[in-house]
Design an enzyme around this catalytic site. Structure first.
Site, short mmCIF file in Angstrom:
data_model
loop_
_atom_site.label_atom_id
_atom_site.label_comp_id
_atom_site.label_asym_id
_atom_site.label_seq_id
_atom_site.Cartn_x
_atom_site.Cartn_y
_atom_site.Cartn_z
N TYR A 91 0.81 -1.22 0.00
CA TYR A 91 0.00 0.00 0.00
C TYR A 91 0.85 1.26 0.00
O TYR A 91 1.95 1.27 0.55
CB TYR A 91 -0.92 0.02 1.22
CG TYR A 91 -2.02 -1.01 1.22
CD1 TYR A 91 -2.30 -1.79 0.10
CD2 TYR A 91 -2.79 -1.23 2.37
CE1 TYR A 91 -3.31 -2.73 0.13
CE2 TYR A 91 -3.80 -2.17 2.39
CZ TYR A 91 -4.06 -2.93 1.27
OH TYR A 91 -5.07 -3.86 1.30
N SER B 222 -13.29 -4.41 0.12
CA SER B 222 -14.10 -3.77 -0.93
C SER B 222 -15.59 -3.97 -0.69
O SER B 222 -16.34 -4.33 -1.61
CB SER B 222 -13.72 -4.29 -2.32
OG SER B 222 -12.47 -3.78 -2.72
N LEU C 119 -17.89 -1.86 -0.38
CA LEU C 119 -18.68 -0.93 -1.19
C LEU C 119 -18.25 -0.96 -2.65
O LEU C 119 -18.64 -0.09 -3.43
CB LEU C 119 -18.56 0.50 -0.64
CG LEU C 119 -19.21 0.75 0.71
CD1 LEU C 119 -18.99 2.19 1.16
CD2 LEU C 119 -20.71 0.45 0.66
N GLY D 266 -16.58 2.05 -3.62
CA GLY D 266 -17.50 3.18 -3.52
C GLY D 266 -18.66 3.14 -4.49
O GLY D 266 -19.57 3.98 -4.41
N LEU E 5 -21.19 1.13 -4.67
CA LEU E 5 -22.49 0.87 -4.06
C LEU E 5 -23.06 2.06 -3.30
O LEU E 5 -24.21 2.05 -2.89
CB LEU E 5 -22.38 -0.34 -3.13
CG LEU E 5 -22.34 -1.69 -3.86
CD1 LEU E 5 -21.84 -2.80 -2.95
CD2 LEU E 5 -23.71 -2.03 -4.43
#
Length: 348
Positions: free
Chosen positions: A53, A236, A238, A241, A243
């Site tokens: 990350y 994940s 959503l 994002g 959703l």
């Protein structure tokens, strides 16, 4: 906040876990620290990172996420208040996976695992991890949006038992408390559990994608939580994002993830868009926030240990954490199932 047991360990982790992969790309160090402060104030104790990350992975930013957590730990002194998890990158056979980490030869062997863990601990400014996860398998599998099994005979793979032997040494040395897998398959998880019966470390969790747009986990993996107490850390939730409904009708909000980056097409295809439209309408019909409905549905799943949310603003973080207070009634659950029957798994 609600808490659930992490596998067969003695750790209790928050039902909402804090994902961190935007820190160092979309979020500054100060914003990352603010998110950590807010999350802990509201009962979140599971913090999930990775050596790879932030995402999208780039050589010039790799490790920033862990470094930001490390400076927060040094400043706050709250190491004992969190369950700290990170992940080691697997081999970069797929061009979408990072080839800049250890020259892309990130096999899950002693040399790479040791180098990865020591570097993560240094960035995180701690001497141990509560949970150390294998970010993806050493072998080629159908993950990250690939549906068909690839039938690839890799030139070289590290046997699962060999990887677990190294992880066992980490546990004995006190550098790692528990181990987990990520983006793993039913066969793979079964192999890890088989080797645990021979005395090697037992995986406490599996971190795989799970959302209203991707319920593939239910088919072959969900039963492991019931029979073997290996719970899901859902990532994940959503679908980047999607959703939340903010990308409907071609909208691309400023600074939003799918606006900035084009690599996440599996979440923005026409089938996913059609399903999202129905889920958003269902939420609004029942007076719910689309994002909170999507998260609350995961929170109510018995095989989920923690729901790993991610946010780029404190407003998003608040809404996501507050989903623990939302209980979906039978009408909403029936509506979700009806949509799933018409639009099954459009964003695997």
């Amino acid at each position: 906040m609600k808490y659930r047991k992490l596998g067969r360990t003695d750790l209790e982790v928050s039902l909402i876990g804090l994902g961190t992969m935007t820190w160092g790309e979309q979020n500054t160090e100060a914003e990352a620290h603010a998110q950590l402060d807010y999350a802990l104030e509201h009962g979140v104790n599971l913090i999930d990172a990775a050596e790879m990350y932030p995402v999208p992975p780039k050589a010039e930013t790799q490790g920033r996420t862990e470094a930001y957590i490390g400076t927060w730990l040094a400043k706050s002194g709250r190491r004992k208040d969190i369950v700290l998890a990170s992940k080691v990158a697997g081999p970069a056979r797929d061009p979408k996976r990072p080839g800049h980490i250890r020259d892309g030869k990130t096999f899950l062997d002693r040399k790479n695992l040791t180098a990865a863990l020591d570097a993560s601990l240094k960035r995180l400014q701690t001497d141990y991890l509560d949970l150390y996860q294998l970010h993806w398998p050493d072998r080629t599998t159908n993950t990250f949006g690939q549906l068909a099994y690839p039938w690839v005979d890799d030139d070289h793979t590290v046997p699962i038992a060999e990887t677990l032997e190294v992880l066992q040494d980490f546990v004995r040395a006190g550098k790692v408390r528990h181990v987990g897998v990520s983006n793993e398959t039913p066969w793979g998880l079964g192999q890890f559990l088989k080797h645990a019966e021979a005395g090697l470390p037992r995986v406490a969790s599996i971190q795989n994608p799970y959302s209203l747009l991707n319920r593939i986990y239910e088919i072959g993996l969900a039963e492991f939580a019931h029979r073997e107490q290996v719970g899901l850390l859902a990532y994940s939730p959503l679908a980047m994002g999607v959703l939340a409904g903010k990308y409907l009708d071609g909208a691309r909000p400023e600074k939003a993830r799918l606006t900035l980056f084009t690599r996440f097409t599996r979440y923005s295809n026409p089938q996913a868009d059609a399903a999202t439209r129905h889920y958003v309408a269902l939420a609004r019909e029942h007076g719910l926030s689309p994002a909170q409905m999507a998260l609350a549905w995961i929170n109510q799943c018995p095989f989920v240990t923690s729901n790993l949310i991610g946010a780029t603003t404190l407003e998003q973080l608040k809404e996501n954490i507050d989903s623990v207070a939302v209980t979906l009634d039978e009408d909403v659950l029936a509506g979700i199932e009806a949509i799933h029957q018409r639009h099954p798994n459009p964003a695997p």
